[in-house]
Structure formats: structure tokens, C-alpha cells
Write an enzyme that holds these catalytic residues in place. Structure first.
Site, PDB file in Angstrom:
ATOM      1  N   SER A 100      19.821  53.338  19.034  1.00  0.00           N
ATOM      2  CA  SER A 100      19.602  52.010  18.806  1.00  0.00           C
ATOM      3  C   SER A 100      19.192  51.270  17.530  1.00  0.00           C
ATOM      4  O   SER A 100      18.755  52.112  16.756  1.00  0.00           O
ATOM      5  CB  SER A 100      18.573  51.626  20.113  1.00  0.00           C
ATOM      6  OG  SER A 100      17.285  52.088  19.678  1.00  0.00           O
TER       7      SER A 100
ATOM      8  N   GLY B 132      14.863  51.278  29.347  1.00  0.00           N
ATOM      9  CA  GLY B 132      13.895  51.339  28.225  1.00  0.00           C
ATOM     10  C   GLY B 132      12.571  51.277  28.532  1.00  0.00           C
ATOM     11  O   GLY B 132      12.188  51.776  29.683  1.00  0.00           O
TER      12      GLY B 132
ATOM     13  N   ASP C  58      24.051  52.137  19.458  1.00  0.00           N
ATOM     14  CA  ASP C  58      23.643  51.649  20.748  1.00  0.00           C
ATOM     15  C   ASP C  58      23.122  50.312  20.705  1.00  0.00           C
ATOM     16  O   ASP C  58      22.072  50.188  20.184  1.00  0.00           O
ATOM     17  CB  ASP C  58      22.844  52.522  21.625  1.00  0.00           C
ATOM     18  CG  ASP C  58      22.672  52.248  22.987  1.00  0.00           C
ATOM     19  OD1 ASP C  58      23.650  51.823  23.638  1.00  0.00           O
ATOM     20  OD2 ASP C  58      21.733  52.724  23.626  1.00  0.00           O
ATOM     21  N   HIS C  59      23.511  49.408  21.483  1.00  0.00           N
ATOM     22  CA  HIS C  59      22.939  47.728  21.678  1.00  0.00           C
ATOM     23  C   HIS C  59      22.747  47.184  20.175  1.00  0.00           C
ATOM     24  O   HIS C  59      21.711  46.467  19.972  1.00  0.00           O
ATOM     25  CB  HIS C  59      21.467  47.799  22.331  1.00  0.00           C
ATOM     26  CG  HIS C  59      21.786  48.295  23.784  1.00  0.00           C
ATOM     27  ND1 HIS C  59      21.902  47.119  24.590  1.00  0.00           N
ATOM     28  CD2 HIS C  59      21.510  49.134  24.362  1.00  0.00           C
ATOM     29  CE1 HIS C  59      21.939  47.606  25.793  1.00  0.00           C
ATOM     30  NE2 HIS C  59      21.695  48.943  25.801  1.00  0.00           N
TER      31      HIS C  59
END
Length: 168
Positions: free
Chosen positions: A45, A164, A77-78
Site C-alpha cells: 500500500s 486494515g 495496492d490502494h
């Protein structure tokens, strides 16, 4: 990676994705992949990529793939920074996840299409996201239109869950 997604769909199994925050975590995932005889997505991330470094992450992934004779597919990711996404694509990531869920839908679609165009040049898959996770459920019709308009390969959907770290 696209072939593994196809195989997973046809054979009805999940392709795991694991966020990596350290060399120890990456090595642990690699050892499990070797022991299980499977393939997985390893992802960073934005916070993790700042700590590990994009180039370091790819190099470590490639080294472990070769050392263990396994399939690890790096994914950003993201991400919401197009420059970081461009860098990831150039460094050899197999997939990038553009998270435009905080944007209005039309802006999200516009930027997601830009990411898809960048990724197609390097045969990289793109995951898109249109709804923020946490209490909301993605409408299937809106999701279908989003996929059709953007050309993403994978869509992250909200199913009323959270993920998360959670604070008490």
C-alpha cells in the site's frame, strides 16, 4: 497474472493477496507459497511502498521467485498517485490498484481510464475501486457500468466490511 485469475475462476479457487510490510513478511509468504505449491499476489500500500521502496520491493520479489521457483505477483495496492502508479508499472509490477473511491464518480472514471491506458502498454492488470469500504455496499449495476467504462481487470467492491487497522 491474468492466466492465474482465469484459472482461479475456472477451477473455483481464490488467488490470495497479502500486504507486505517487511522482508520477513515477504519471505514468510514466499515460503508458504513454496510449501503449498500455489501462487499469490504480494502487495504494498502507499505507506508500505514508502517504507520498503518500489524498486526494493520488486527486486526482493524477483529474487524470491527465482530462489524458491514460485509465482509471486507484485501489486501496488490502494494507490491514488498517478506518478507512483506509473513508476510501479515501469518497475515491473504485475498489477496496480487505483483507488479513486474518494473522488466523484466521473473523475474516478476519467483517472481510472488513464491508469488502464498506462498499464496496457506494459501488460499490467488494473484494479479499480469506486466505493469506500466501511458500511456501504457496492451496487452491482453501478459496478458493471464502472467496469465497462474504465476497462479495469479487477474491481474492489464494498460489501459492508472494513479492513486494515482498527482502533478501539
Amino acid at each position: 497474472l491474468a492466466a492465474y485469475f482465469k484459472k482461479a475462476k475456472e477451477e473455483k479457487f481464490a488467488l490470495g493477496a497479502f500486504n507486505i510490510d517487511s522482508l520477513e513478511t515477504l519471505k514468510g509468504v514466499a515460503e508458504a507459497v513454496k510449501n503449498m505449491g500455489t501462487a499469490v499476489i504480494v502487495e504494498v500500500s502507499p505507506g508500505e511502498e514508502k517504507y520498503l521502496g518500489l524498486q526494493n520491493f520488486v527486486a526482493l520479489t524477483v529474487n524470491l521467485k527465482e530462489e524458491f521457483g514460485i509465482n509471486l505477483f507484485p501489486n501496488l495496492d490502494h494507490a491514488d498517485d498517478l506518478e507512483v502508479i506509473r513508476d510501479s508499472i515501469g518497475l515491473g509490477f504485475d498489477m496496480v490498484h487505483f483507488d479513486g473511491s474518494k473522488l466523484d464518480l466521473e473523475e474516478n472514471i476519467k483517472l481510472t481510464k488513464e491508469v488502464v491506458a498506462m498499464a496496457r502498454e506494459k501488460n499490467v492488470l488494473v484494479e479499480g475501486e469506486m466505493d469506500q469500504i466501511g458500511g456501504k455496499i457496492t451496487d452491482p449495476e453501478r459496478a458493471k457500468k464502472f467496469v465497462e467504462r474504465t476497462g479495469v481487470d479487477v474491481l474492489a467492491v464494498a460489501i459492508g466490511n472494513k479492513h486494515g487497522f482498527a482502533e478501539n
